[in-house]
Design a protein around this motif. Structure first.
Motif, mmCIF file in Angstrom:
data_model
loop_
_atom_site.group_PDB
_atom_site.id
_atom_site.type_symbol
_atom_site.label_atom_id
_atom_site.label_comp_id
_atom_site.label_asym_id
_atom_site.label_seq_id
_atom_site.Cartn_x
_atom_site.Cartn_y
_atom_site.Cartn_z
ATOM 1 N N UNK A 17 78.203 9.358 -40.078
ATOM 2 C CA UNK A 17 79.648 9.592 -40.219
ATOM 3 C C UNK A 17 80.317 10.018 -38.914
ATOM 4 N N UNK A 18 79.639 9.860 -37.816
ATOM 5 C CA UNK A 18 80.273 10.126 -36.526
ATOM 6 C C UNK A 18 79.536 11.188 -35.730
ATOM 7 N N UNK A 19 80.138 11.529 -34.588
ATOM 8 C CA UNK A 19 79.561 12.569 -33.732
ATOM 9 C C UNK A 19 79.610 13.897 -34.489
ATOM 10 N N UNK A 20 78.814 14.870 -34.013
ATOM 11 C CA UNK A 20 78.740 16.164 -34.732
ATOM 12 C C UNK A 20 80.123 16.765 -34.946
ATOM 13 N N UNK A 21 80.936 16.733 -33.882
ATOM 14 C CA UNK A 21 82.282 17.326 -33.957
ATOM 15 C C UNK A 21 83.145 16.594 -34.984
ATOM 16 N N UNK A 22 83.002 15.258 -35.026
ATOM 17 C CA UNK A 22 83.790 14.468 -36.000
ATOM 18 C C UNK A 22 83.370 14.837 -37.419
ATOM 19 N N UNK A 23 82.074 15.035 -37.618
ATOM 20 C CA UNK A 23 81.576 15.379 -38.965
ATOM 21 C C UNK A 23 82.094 16.762 -39.369
ATOM 22 N N UNK A 24 82.060 17.695 -38.429
ATOM 23 C CA UNK A 24 82.593 19.031 -38.730
ATOM 24 C C UNK A 24 84.075 18.927 -39.084
ATOM 25 N N UNK A 25 84.804 18.077 -38.323
ATOM 26 C CA UNK A 25 86.237 17.898 -38.560
ATOM 27 C C UNK A 25 86.514 17.315 -39.943
ATOM 28 N N UNK A 26 85.699 16.344 -40.352
ATOM 29 C CA UNK A 26 85.877 15.733 -41.686
ATOM 30 C C UNK A 26 85.768 16.795 -42.770
ATOM 31 N N UNK A 27 84.789 17.708 -42.584
ATOM 32 C CA UNK A 27 84.533 18.731 -43.611
ATOM 33 C C UNK A 27 85.669 19.760 -43.601
ATOM 34 N N UNK A 28 86.005 20.260 -42.407
ATOM 35 C CA UNK A 28 87.042 21.300 -42.296
ATOM 36 C C UNK A 28 88.375 20.790 -42.849
ATOM 37 N N UNK A 29 88.639 19.480 -42.655
ATOM 38 C CA UNK A 29 89.935 18.981 -43.144
ATOM 39 C C UNK A 29 89.897 18.538 -44.606
ATOM 40 N N UNK A 30 88.827 18.898 -45.315
ATOM 41 C CA UNK A 30 88.836 18.723 -46.771
ATOM 42 C C UNK A 30 88.516 17.314 -47.253
ATOM 43 N N UNK A 31 87.840 16.501 -46.417
ATOM 44 C CA UNK A 31 87.537 15.126 -46.817
ATOM 45 C C UNK A 31 86.169 14.984 -47.480
ATOM 46 N N UNK A 32 85.416 16.091 -47.577
ATOM 47 C CA UNK A 32 84.042 15.982 -48.072
ATOM 48 C C UNK A 32 83.901 16.806 -49.352
ATOM 49 N N UNK A 33 83.259 16.226 -50.364
ATOM 50 C CA UNK A 33 83.067 16.943 -51.623
ATOM 51 C C UNK A 33 81.601 16.871 -52.053
#
Ligand code: URA
Length: 242
Positions: free
Chosen positions: A12-28
């Protein structure tokens, strides 16, 4: 494993991108949004969703596609779209590779994995993994042609004799071509087409139906792909003739 690490490992992308996806509420997880990238989760069997799309964690990717005509098995295709364009972005980012290649006009069973050791095992000439092809021939397939394919033929520009592990004429097909079911345990360039040319016939249609003991699922339409189950994966590595 940390949730962000799970996403990273699944493409799902670089580590920072994955953290960003989670922090912005896109992961459940289990339908509940999780916004902490660093919570610990058990990856084995984990089902998570990213932007509403469900994914199951796979330590290694192993999938099957029903390859459609008009697609090249290359990351940098020259004349037709690539089979990789039919896979979702996370799988492409995981760098899955096709296990061997099929010609642009060949259809059927094509495996993909990001497990380099598995690719090596399945494509190594020493392993003799059987592959079954349904061949549509221009001319009727004679008993003599079948015998020659089984006994071994010489290909143009190749001194070694190649033989089919199995060959069986299957009669006239609905498309008017003459059917031949051919099992090969090696994988030379254009091998089926060159073997049929060597016995004075000609391949007009080519479809791979099995790899090892694994048969292309009947419900997989051209262009579709799916994950392999653990049983399927065992069948792929099983070298018994199908
Ligand atoms: N043999 C061929 O000639 N083409 C393929 O795509 C696969 C095997």
């Amino acid at each position: 494993m940390k949730l962000a690490q799970v996403l990273f490992s699944q493409g799902f992308g670089a580590r920072r991108e994955c953290e960003g996806l989670i922090v912005s509420g896109h992961v459940a997880l289990g339908g509940e949004v999780v916004d902490d990238p660093f919570i610990d989760v058990e990856p084995e069997g984990l089902i998570f969703s990213v932007r509403g799309e469900a994914w199951t964690y796979h330590e290694k990717a192993l999938l099957v596609m029903n390859k459609p005509r008009g697609h090249e098995c290359s990351q940098k295709p020259k004349h037709h779209p690539s089979v990789y364009s039919l896979l979702p972005a996370p799988l492409r980012r995981r760098d899955v590779q096709s296990v061997g290649r099929l010609d642009e006009d060949t259809t059927g069973l094509l495996l993909f994995t990001d497990d380099g050791a598995l690719i090596h095992r399945l494509t190594s000439p020493k392993r003799h993994v059987p592959k079954v092809y349904e061949v549509g021939c221009k001319h009727p397939v004679s008993a003599e042609q079948v015998e020659r394919l089984l006994a071994g033929v010489k290909l143009v520009d190749d001194p070694a004799t190649v033989r089919a592990a199995n060959a069986e004429a299957t009669g006239e097909r609905p498309d008017g071509l003459h059917g031949l079911r051919l099992t090969l345990t090696d994988g030379k360039y254009h091998q089926v087409k060159r073997m049929l040319a060597a016995v004075s016939n000609r391949v007009e249609a080519l479809h791979r139906s099995a790899f090892g003991a694994f048969v292309l699922p009947a419900n997989l339409a051209p262009g579709q792909w799916r994950w392999l189950s653990p049983d399927d994966a065992r069948a792929v590595a099983d070298q018994k003739l199908c």
